[in-house]
Motif scaffolding. Structure first.
Motif, PDB file in Angstrom:
ATOM      1  N   PHE A   1      -2.161  -2.739   8.003  1.00 27.68           N
ATOM      2  CA  PHE A   1      -2.188  -4.118   8.302  1.00 27.68           C
ATOM      3  C   PHE A   1      -3.414  -4.770   8.257  1.00 27.68           C
ATOM      4  CE2 PHE A   1      -2.526  -6.637  12.880  1.00 27.68           C
ATOM      5  CZ  PHE A   1      -1.868  -7.006  12.489  1.00 27.68           C
ATOM      6  N   LEU A   2      -3.964  -4.236   8.281  1.00 30.54           N
ATOM      7  CA  LEU A   2      -6.043  -4.683   8.579  1.00 30.54           C
ATOM      8  C   LEU A   2      -6.420  -4.938   7.432  1.00 30.54           C
ATOM      9  CD1 LEU A   2      -7.140  -3.430  11.577  1.00 30.54           C
ATOM     10  CD2 LEU A   2      -6.318  -5.453  11.396  1.00 30.54           C
ATOM     11  N   GLY A   3      -6.532  -3.944   6.336  1.00 29.44           N
ATOM     12  CA  GLY A   3      -6.313  -3.531   5.112  1.00 29.44           C
ATOM     13  C   GLY A   3      -6.123  -4.194   4.036  1.00 29.44           C
ATOM     14  N   ILE A   4      -5.064  -4.328   3.619  1.00 29.88           N
ATOM     15  CA  ILE A   4      -3.722  -5.067   3.103  1.00 29.88           C
ATOM     16  C   ILE A   4      -4.163  -6.525   2.803  1.00 29.88           C
ATOM     17  CG2 ILE A   4      -1.921  -5.598   1.915  1.00 29.88           C
ATOM     18  CD1 ILE A   4      -1.372  -2.556   2.107  1.00 29.88           C
ATOM     19  N   ALA A   5      -4.658  -7.196   4.128  1.00 28.52           N
ATOM     20  CA  ALA A   5      -4.501  -8.556   4.232  1.00 28.52           C
ATOM     21  C   ALA A   5      -5.904  -8.336   4.345  1.00 28.52           C
ATOM     22  CB  ALA A   5      -3.897  -8.896   6.550  1.00 28.52           C
ATOM     23  N   GLY A   6      -6.719  -8.118   3.889  1.00 27.35           N
ATOM     24  CA  GLY A   6      -8.141  -8.321   3.851  1.00 27.35           C
ATOM     25  C   GLY A   6      -8.139  -8.231   2.566  1.00 27.35           C
ATOM     26  N   ALA A   7      -7.782  -7.142   1.929  1.00 25.28           N
ATOM     27  CA  ALA A   7      -7.537  -6.544   0.242  1.00 25.28           C
ATOM     28  C   ALA A   7      -6.782  -8.223  -0.433  1.00 25.28           C
ATOM     29  CB  ALA A   7      -7.381  -5.740  -0.285  1.00 25.28           C
ATOM     30  N   ILE A   8      -5.635  -8.429  -0.006  1.00 28.26           N
ATOM     31  CA  ILE A   8      -5.639  -9.960  -0.424  1.00 28.26           C
ATOM     32  C   ILE A   8      -5.787 -11.547  -0.210  1.00 28.26           C
ATOM     33  CG2 ILE A   8      -2.985 -11.104  -0.473  1.00 28.26           C
ATOM     34  CD1 ILE A   8      -1.793  -8.858  -0.353  1.00 28.26           C
ATOM     35  N   ALA A   9      -6.616 -11.261   0.962  1.00 28.68           N
ATOM     36  CA  ALA A   9      -7.514 -12.250   0.960  1.00 28.68           C
ATOM     37  C   ALA A   9      -8.662 -12.902   0.226  1.00 28.68           C
ATOM     38  CB  ALA A   9      -7.929 -12.091   2.575  1.00 28.68           C
ATOM     39  N   LEU A  10      -8.775 -11.382  -0.072  1.00 33.52           N
ATOM     40  CA  LEU A  10     -10.526 -11.315  -0.791  1.00 33.52           C
ATOM     41  C   LEU A  10     -10.121 -11.074  -2.613  1.00 33.52           C
ATOM     42  CD1 LEU A  10     -12.511  -9.331   1.157  1.00 33.52           C
ATOM     43  CD2 LEU A  10     -12.819 -11.544   1.590  1.00 33.52           C
ATOM     44  N   TYR A  11      -8.963 -10.682  -2.619  1.00 36.29           N
ATOM     45  CA  TYR A  11      -9.052 -10.532  -4.345  1.00 36.29           C
ATOM     46  C   TYR A  11      -7.437 -10.902  -4.933  1.00 36.29           C
ATOM     47  CZ  TYR A  11     -13.203  -6.623  -2.947  1.00 36.29           C
ATOM     48  OH  TYR A  11     -14.201  -7.026  -2.385  1.00 36.29           O
ATOM     49  N   GLY A  12      -6.965 -11.474  -4.143  1.00 33.55           N
ATOM     50  CA  GLY A  12      -5.378 -11.421  -4.662  1.00 33.55           C
ATOM     51  C   GLY A  12      -4.758 -10.575  -4.933  1.00 33.55           C
ATOM     52  N   PHE A  13      -3.896 -10.390  -5.840  1.00 35.24           N
ATOM     53  CA  PHE A  13      -3.228  -9.927  -6.634  1.00 35.24           C
ATOM     54  C   PHE A  13      -3.298  -8.293  -6.678  1.00 35.24           C
ATOM     55  CE2 PHE A  13      -0.846  -7.635 -10.286  1.00 35.24           C
ATOM     56  CZ  PHE A  13       0.791  -8.578  -9.532  1.00 35.24           C
ATOM     57  N   ASP A  14      -4.544  -7.887  -6.886  1.00 34.82           N
ATOM     58  CA  ASP A  14      -5.332  -6.625  -6.764  1.00 34.82           C
ATOM     59  C   ASP A  14      -4.842  -6.093  -5.198  1.00 34.82           C
ATOM     60  OD1 ASP A  14      -5.891  -6.606  -9.751  1.00 34.82           O
ATOM     61  OD2 ASP A  14      -7.986  -6.051  -9.315  1.00 34.82           O
ATOM     62  N   GLY A  15      -4.734  -7.042  -4.126  1.00 39.03           N
ATOM     63  CA  GLY A  15      -4.776  -5.983  -3.110  1.00 39.03           C
ATOM     64  C   GLY A  15      -3.728  -6.224  -2.978  1.00 39.03           C
ATOM     65  N   PHE A  16      -2.220  -7.527  -3.511  1.00 36.71           N
ATOM     66  CA  PHE A  16      -1.378  -6.706  -3.434  1.00 36.71           C
ATOM     67  C   PHE A  16      -0.237  -5.489  -3.830  1.00 36.71           C
ATOM     68  CE2 PHE A  16       3.481  -8.267  -4.199  1.00 36.71           C
ATOM     69  CZ  PHE A  16       4.406  -8.155  -2.990  1.00 36.71           C
ATOM     70  N   PHE A  17      -1.521  -4.534  -5.176  1.00 38.05           N
ATOM     71  CA  PHE A  17      -1.402  -3.504  -5.475  1.00 38.05           C
ATOM     72  C   PHE A  17      -0.835  -1.989  -4.232  1.00 38.05           C
ATOM     73  CE2 PHE A  17      -2.715  -3.798  -9.538  1.00 38.05           C
ATOM     74  CZ  PHE A  17      -1.596  -4.700 -10.258  1.00 38.05           C
TER      75      PHE A  17
END
Lengths: 115, 510
Positions: B59-75
């Motif tokens: 919930f917190l981690g992936i939302a943050g990862a996509i917010a900061l790194y776009g596609f790579d967070g979606f991995f």
């Protein structure tokens, strides 16, 4: 029911049930074969489908080309992974119903008879 | 710090305590404690699995990862979801048919060896501890940020709550906390996603064009390779994510709470739909945060981006939504840590004490006491570790847990179900080689050694170049099991016939 008696019952059942015979029976072998034929190819397929994405995005850039408007092929592929998962879900449930029938038959015909 | 947050947090605390009170009345036997008496329906268990799985990292981690790194967070989202296909196709039903309370039970359906049970218990405990520290550190950071209280008090609050659920309410309380949390999390996520979509005029194309200019990365934001620049590392991470779930003890334990394999199937299918919908929505959360909160604000709140989702809620729906989402994040963490305590305790109390020391002859009362003491022990131990691990990166700890699960547990689980020749020696070599190689390679990785001061635990050059060692340690687990098996003579074809029949038909599944 306490654990010990549970294990005990199982142990006594084991002594009676001839699992080797069941495992060698043609109906059981058919079930295993049908399961294999269904699970192995699909498992290989979804692993390949899944790993293609990181492999292609890591070693090539051609998926950065735009597919629809500002959405690139990489995103289309990523969303396709979700669609694939849901489709396999539905397929699995459908197929499993037929395996249930087969295994119930084996239980009725071979395992219950021995009790 | 505002009143709404406090009220919502108190409501969640109160609701979970009420559940625990009612569950405690129904927790009479060891079976009740570990598996809620096997009385959950497939639907309920499916929701509970989703509640157990969607942790702070999701919930917190992936939302943050996509917010900061776009596609790579979606991995992360993709890997976490496809993992369910592995569970569905290869593990869930045979596991339910063979096991009783724990993974070790399932492996013991084939081998009555104490050593094997001990090794399985050890890997379970290792995974639980890594996972647990991650959740508690995340919880501490979140509560600290919301209430401005000290980190150690925050960790203690969460720790005491989880101990209470498990100690008194066992699996029944844990399951219902997880079910309620799953519903709350889905509601919260759907609301935010809807509001984000509304801001983009309900147009996906429009959303993509907007975020293309929203971040400092420009068009690169939408392309892979922003965060993961080492191809092998990306593939290794993806391997850990997809294979890890099928070896996670607290997820697998949930399959013992239903009556039979058919219900286990319904559970995993329900969970896959819920988890899949959630992970699709993470794109909206991430893009929304990138567009409406902005990079600098996300980074200012937390360098890893963990506060992106709550901040987005604030930007879209003001104070109330912010409080609601924070409360949901809190509930999320509580549900996950309770499940973790339970599986850690089962490894100690059921596997080590009940089966190895007492040889399965402990009375039900002794087992219950052991389970409760073990829960208390696991809780206290993890709280102490979490207090020392404040600066550890949460996502790294979770991916580590996944890596150990994939390397130490999965090979043994698959061999046990599907390989006729597999034997005791193979089971032990597979587990130890997988576990040790994962741990040793991580301790030499860039997450532990970094040339820049403060970036990792120690300063220095990493000996092993990959952040996630799965691509080496998973094959090692499989190779270890193979070599151990063919180099030792013992095998029991009759026993495997029994396991095979049971796993495939569900006859006399425990």
């Amino acid at each position: 029911m306490s654990i010990e008696s549970d294990y005990k019952m199982e142990y006594e059942a084991e002594k009676k049930t001839d699992f080797v015979k069941v495992a060698k029976s043609s109906s059981f072998k058919q079930l295993i074969k049908a399961r294999k034929k269904f699970i192995v190819p699909l498992t290989i397929f979804f692993f390949i489908f899944y790993f293609m994405l990181p492999v292609l995005t890591s070693y090539t850039t051609f998926m950065n080309a735009m597919a629809i408007g500002d959405i690139s092929w990489a995103w289309i592929y990523a969303f396709a992974q979700f669609v694939m998962t849901w489709i396999l879900c539905i397929v699995y449930v459908k197929k499993s119903a037929s395996f249930d029938k087969q295994s119930n038959q084996i239980i009725e015909e071979q395992l219950k008879k021995e009790e | 710090m505002n009143l709404t947050v406090i009220v919502l947090f108190l409501i969640i605390v109160l609701a979970t305590l009420i559940i625990t009170y009612y569950a405690a009345k129904r927790t009479q036997t060891t079976g009740d404690f570990y598996t809620a008496g096997g009385g959950l329906t497939g639907w309920q268990n499916g929701l509970a699995i989703a509640g157990d799985y969607l942790s702070a990292a999701s919930f917190l981690g992936i939302a943050g990862a996509i917010a900061l790194y776009g596609f790579d967070g979606f991995f992360y989202s993709i890997g976490f979801l496809i993992a369910y296909l592995v569970v569905m196709f290869l593990v869930a039903e045979p596991l339910r048919n063979l096991g009783k309370y724990t993974i070790a039970d399932m492996i013991n359906a084939r081998f009555d060896a104490k050593k094997v049970r001990g090794a399985a218990a050890l890997s379970t405990i290792t995974i639980v501890i890594f996972y647990m520290i991650a959740q508690l550190v995340g919880a501490g950071a979140l509560i600290q940020l919301l209430f401005g209280i000290d980190y150690w008090i925050a960790v203690l609050i969460v720790g005491v709550m989880m101990t209470i659920y498990v100690l008194f309410g066992g699996m029944t309380a844990t399951s219902w906390v997880q079910i309620i949390k799953a519903v709350l999390l889905m509601i919260g996520t759907l609301i935010i996603a809807f509001l984000v979509f509304q801001r983009f005029d309900f147009n996906i194309m429009h959303m993509f064009s907007e975020v293309k200019t929203a971040t400092s990365h420009g068009a690169d934001y939408l392309n892979p390779g922003l965060q993961y620049t080492v191809p092998l590392d990306t593939i290794s991470l993806m391997l850990a994510l997809v294979l890890g779930t099928a070896g996670l003890p607290h997820i697998l334990m949930r399959f013992f709470t239903v009556k039979n394999a058919k219900m286990a199937r319904t559970s995993v299918v329900t969970a896959t739909w819920v988890v899949g919908i959630f992970y699709i929505l993470t794109v909206f959360l991430g893009f929304g945060a990138a567009a409406f909160v902005g990079e600098s604000q996300i980074l200012a709140a937390n360098p890893a981006g963990n506060m992106a989702a709550p901040l987005l809620a604030e930007a879209l729906g003001g104070d109330f939504l912010f409080s609601f989402v924070s409360a949901v994040a809190f509930a999320t963490i509580l549900a996950v840590v309770a499940g973790l305590v339970l599986s850690g305790a089962s490894a100690f109390a059921h596997d080590i004490y009940g089966q190895i020391i007492k040889k399965g002859k402990a009375s039900d009362r002794q087992q219950m006491l052991a389970a409760r003491y073990a829960s208390l022990g696991v809780s206290v131990f993890s709280i102490l570790l979490a207090l020392m691990a404040q600066t550890m990166n949460v996502a790294f700890l979770v991916s580590l847990a996944f890596c150990v699960a994939a390397s130490a547990n999965l090979p043994v689980i698959l061999y046990t179900i599907y390989w006729r020749r597999f034997n005791t020696t193979g089971a032990i070599t597979a587990m130890f080689l997988g576990l040790l190689s994962a741990l040793i390679l991580v301790s030499m990785s860039p997450n532990v050694f970094s040339p820049t001061e403060g970036a990792a635990i120690f300063v220095g050059d990493p000996i092993f170049p990959l952040t996630n060692p799965a691509i080496i340690s998973v094959p090692l687990g499989f190779i270890g099991g193979y070599l151990g098996t063919i180099l030792s003579k013992d095998q029991d074809i009759e026993r495997y016939a029994e396991v095979k029949v049971r796993a495939n038909t569900g006859y006399r599944g425990s």
